[in-house]
Scaffold this active site. Sequence first.
Site, short mmCIF file in Angstrom:
data_model
loop_
_atom_site.label_atom_id
_atom_site.label_comp_id
_atom_site.label_asym_id
_atom_site.label_seq_id
_atom_site.Cartn_x
_atom_site.Cartn_y
_atom_site.Cartn_z
N LYS A 1 0.81 -1.14 -0.06
CA LYS A 1 0.11 -0.09 0.04
C LYS A 1 0.76 1.26 0.18
O LYS A 1 2.00 1.19 0.70
CB LYS A 1 -0.89 0.26 1.27
CG LYS A 1 -2.14 0.95 1.04
CD LYS A 1 -3.21 0.48 2.23
CE LYS A 1 -4.26 1.33 2.01
NZ LYS A 1 -5.17 1.06 3.11
N GLU B 1 -19.51 -4.00 10.23
CA GLU B 1 -20.56 -3.06 11.07
C GLU B 1 -21.69 -3.79 11.84
O GLU B 1 -22.12 -3.81 12.99
CB GLU B 1 -21.13 -2.04 10.34
CG GLU B 1 -19.98 -0.85 9.96
CD GLU B 1 -19.18 -1.30 8.72
OE1 GLU B 1 -19.39 -2.68 8.25
OE2 GLU B 1 -18.23 -0.38 8.40
N ARG C 1 -25.59 -0.09 7.35
CA ARG C 1 -25.31 -1.67 7.05
C ARG C 1 -25.89 -2.29 8.08
O ARG C 1 -26.05 -3.60 8.13
CB ARG C 1 -23.80 -1.93 6.85
CG ARG C 1 -23.39 -3.25 6.46
CD ARG C 1 -22.17 -3.41 5.82
NE ARG C 1 -22.44 -3.02 4.15
CZ ARG C 1 -21.46 -3.41 3.38
NH1 ARG C 1 -20.10 -3.72 4.00
NH2 ARG C 1 -21.48 -3.06 2.22
C1 LIG Z 1 -18.97 -1.06 4.75
C2 LIG Z 1 -17.75 0.00 4.90
N1 LIG Z 1 -16.99 0.10 6.26
C3 LIG Z 1 -16.03 0.95 6.36
C4 LIG Z 1 -15.47 1.33 5.10
C5 LIG Z 1 -14.18 2.54 5.10
N2 LIG Z 1 -13.14 1.97 4.42
C6 LIG Z 1 -12.73 2.31 3.38
S1 LIG Z 1 -11.33 1.63 2.60
C7 LIG Z 1 -11.37 0.67 3.98
C8 LIG Z 1 -10.07 -0.20 4.21
C9 LIG Z 1 -10.03 -0.92 3.07
O1 LIG Z 1 -9.06 -2.01 3.28
P1 LIG Z 1 -8.52 -2.92 1.76
O2 LIG Z 1 -9.94 -3.54 1.39
O3 LIG Z 1 -7.50 -3.74 2.14
O4 LIG Z 1 -8.14 -2.00 0.72
P2 LIG Z 1 -6.84 -1.33 0.66
O5 LIG Z 1 -7.10 0.25 1.07
O6 LIG Z 1 -5.98 -1.84 1.71
O7 LIG Z 1 -6.49 -1.17 -0.72
C10 LIG Z 1 -12.50 0.99 4.90
C11 LIG Z 1 -12.24 0.57 6.12
C12 LIG Z 1 -16.16 1.26 3.95
N3 LIG Z 1 -15.53 1.82 2.70
N4 LIG Z 1 -17.25 0.43 3.83
MG LIG Z 2 -5.75 -3.80 2.19
#
Ligand SMILES: Cc1ncc(C[n+]2csc(CCOP(=O)(O)OP(=O)(O)O)c2C)c(N)n1
Ligand SMILES: [Mg+2]
Length: 635
Positions: free
Chosen positions: A289, A380, A408
Site C-alpha cells: 500500500k 459493522e 449496514r
Molecule cells: C462498509 C464500509 N465500512 C468501512 C469503510 C471504510 N473503508 C474504506 S477503505 C477501507 C479499508 C479497505 O481495506 P482494503 O480492502 O484492504 O483496501 P486497501 O485500502 O488496503 O487497498 C475501509 C475500512 C467502507 N468503505 N465501507
Molecule cells: Mg488492504
Amino acid sequence: MQPSEQTTYEILAKIDSPADVKKLSLDQLKQLADEVRRFIIAHVVETGGHLAPSLGVVELTLALHAVFDCPNDKIVWDVGHQTYAHKIITGRRDQFCTLRQLDGLSGFPKRRESAYDAFDTGHSSTSISAALGMAVGKRLRGASGKVLAVIGDGSLTGGMAYEGLNQAGFLNEDLIVVLNDNGMSIAPNVGALSKFVSRSLSGGAYQRFRKELERFLKNMPGVGENLVELARRAEESFRAFFSPSMLFEAFRFNYVGPVDGHDLGRLINVFGNVAPIKGPHLIHVITQKGKGYRPAEENPAHFHGVGKIAQPPATADCGLIPPPKPKIQTYTEVFGRTMVQLAKERRDIVAITAAMPEGTGLQSFAESYRDRFIDVGIAEQHAVTFAAGLACEGFRPVVAIYSTFMQRAFDQVVHDVCLPKLPVVLAMDRAGVVGEDGETHQGLLDLSFLRCAPNLSIMAPADENELRHMLFSALDHDGPTALRYPRGAGLGAHTDEPLRPLPWGKGQLLSDGGDVLLVGIGVGVELCRLAGVMLSAEGVSAAVVNARFVKPLDDELICQLAQRCGRVVTVEENMLAGGFGAAVLEALAAHGLRPKTRLIGVNDRYVEHGAQGKLRQRLGLTPEAVAAAARALLA
Ligand SMILES: Cc1ncc(C[n+]2csc(CCOP(=O)(O)OP(=O)(O)O)c2C)c(N)n1
Ligand SMILES: [Mg+2]
Ligand SMILES: CC(=O)[C@@H](O)[C@H](O)COP(=O)(O)O
C-alpha cells in the site's frame, strides 16, 4: 494533457483507452506504471484523495487491462477508492485534475462516468456479490465476457464477501476474484482470517530452518540428495496444506498465488493463464500500500486518504510538511478525547470500531485502554451485535461507526440493541454532508432510518462542547442511544467542565421571539441562530431553539412556541423524509396545531461529491436560506 507534460508522461500521454495499453511491450508497461504513479502523486497532493490504496495497485491495474477486454469484460473494484490508475487509463486522464471536486471526477467508480466502471462502489465488501450477479447475468443471456472482482484484504473482513464467495462456489460460476493483499485495511488489518490469508511461510525463521535442514541432509553420506528431494516434496505438501488456498478451496475456488502484485510480467502471465479457464478462481496478489511514494509506504494508514497536501513535495522521496492543523478541534477529536476522559472514571466503557480507529478518533483510547478497545474489522453488523453482547454483561459499549456505514447494521441496531433495550451508545461520526467522498458516503439517512426504532434515543449536538455532555449523558442513560455529529471542525465552542447530564428529551431555548420559530438539530442550530440575527436586524422576532434530541423530541417546548409564533422553520442535515422536520410535524399534528411550516434539509436525492461548504450552499443549508424561509412564512 499540457504539451509541457508530454515529455514527463511520454507513454501516458498516448493512452486514451485500455486498447492502447494492450499494444505496449512489457518494458513500455513498466514505464507506463512509473508515469501513472507519478501522475497520481502529482495530482492527489493537490486534490486530496485515496493516495496509498491507488499507488498500491498501479501494476495490478495495468495487468488487468492488458489481459482482459473491458468494458465487455467487467472489473468490479471493491470500495473503489483504489481506482485512480483505472480511471486514468480508461479515458479520464485529462479530467483527473478535477478529482473529487464539485461536478468533477468522482473518487469512486461511477457507471454514469464511464462504461469501464462496471459497478458503483464505496461501501466495502460488495464486489463479489455484484460481480457474481453480472456473471450469472451473462450466463443467462448467453453473453460473452469475463467478470472479475478486485477486493482488498480489509474488505475481505466484511461478511458479505463470504456470502458472495459461498454462492459463487456453489454455482461453480465463471468468476475471477483478485485478492489485493497489502496487509492493511485503513489501519493494519485485523481478524483471524486476515492472519490466515496473509501468513506466509517465507518468514525468516522458517527460511533459516529450511536452509539448516537442507545443509544437514546434503551432508548425510550416500542418501543426502534423495532425502533433500524427499524434504522438498514434504515442504510442498506442507505449504499446500497450510497456504491460504485451503480457505478458498473450501469455497470451491481454484486458488492461485500468492503472486507479486508489482511484477507486471508475472501478473500478465497469471491472468492470461487463468482467463480462459471456466469456474471460480481466486488470484491472491501481494501488494504494498502506497508503493512508490516513500511517505505513504512508511505510513500507509495516514496516506490511506489525504486532504490537499499543503507543500507538494518536489520528488516522491522528500518528506512531507503536514498541512497546518485547524485551530478549532474537530468533532472527531473531541469525541476521542472525551472517551479517554470518561474511561478514566468508568471501567465499564468499551470502545468498538469497524476498521476505522483513526477516522473515529479512537486512536488514543486504543493506546490508553488496549483491553477495552476492539477493532472488529470491516464488520459493522457484527460490531453492533457484539456490543449488545457486551452490554448483557454489564458493560457500556460505545460503537463508533460513521453514519453512512451504520446503514449496514440497521437490523442489528433494531433487533439486537433497541428491541431488548440494551444500553449501547451508537457514536455516528460523519453525520450530515461529508463532502468529497460523494453519494456513497454522505451521512444523510441516519435520523430517518433510526427514528422509527422504539426504545432508541437520538441526539445531535449544536457544537463540539455539547457533544461531550451528550456522550456523558448517553452513557448514563438506561437504554440505547444514537449520537450523531458532523465531519470536520466544531464552532470553536468553549469546552466547560465538569461533564454534566443533559435533561433527557429536553431542548434549549437560545433566544425568544414571537414572529417565527426556528428550530434546528445538530449543525442546523447554528444556521437557525445566524438566521435569527439576520431577521432581528429586519425587525422580525424569531424564537431560536436547539432541539438537542430528535427522539424523544421536546414536544412541550416546540409546540408552545409554535402555537405562539404560528410559523415554524425546521433545519437538519438529513433527508427530510422521516427526519427531524418530520418529527416536528408529527408532534404539531399530535397537539392539534397547524402553524405555517418550512422544512429545510435534503429533499429526496443523493448528494454528489464536492467540498462540504459548496454542497451545503447547493443544498440550501445556509443561514441565508433559513432566513429566506422565515420571510416566506411571514409574507
Ligand atoms: C462498509 C464500509 N465500512 C468501512 C469503510 C471504510 N473503508 C474504506 S477503505 C477501507 C479499508 C479497505 O481495506 P482494503 O480492502 O484492504 O483496501 P486497501 O485500502 O488496503 O487497498 C475501509 C475500512 C467502507 N468503505 N465501507
Ligand atoms: Mg488492504
Ligand atoms: C474509502 C472510504 O470509505 C474511507 O477511506 C473514507 O473515505 C474515510 O472517510 P474520512 O476521510 O472522512 O475518514
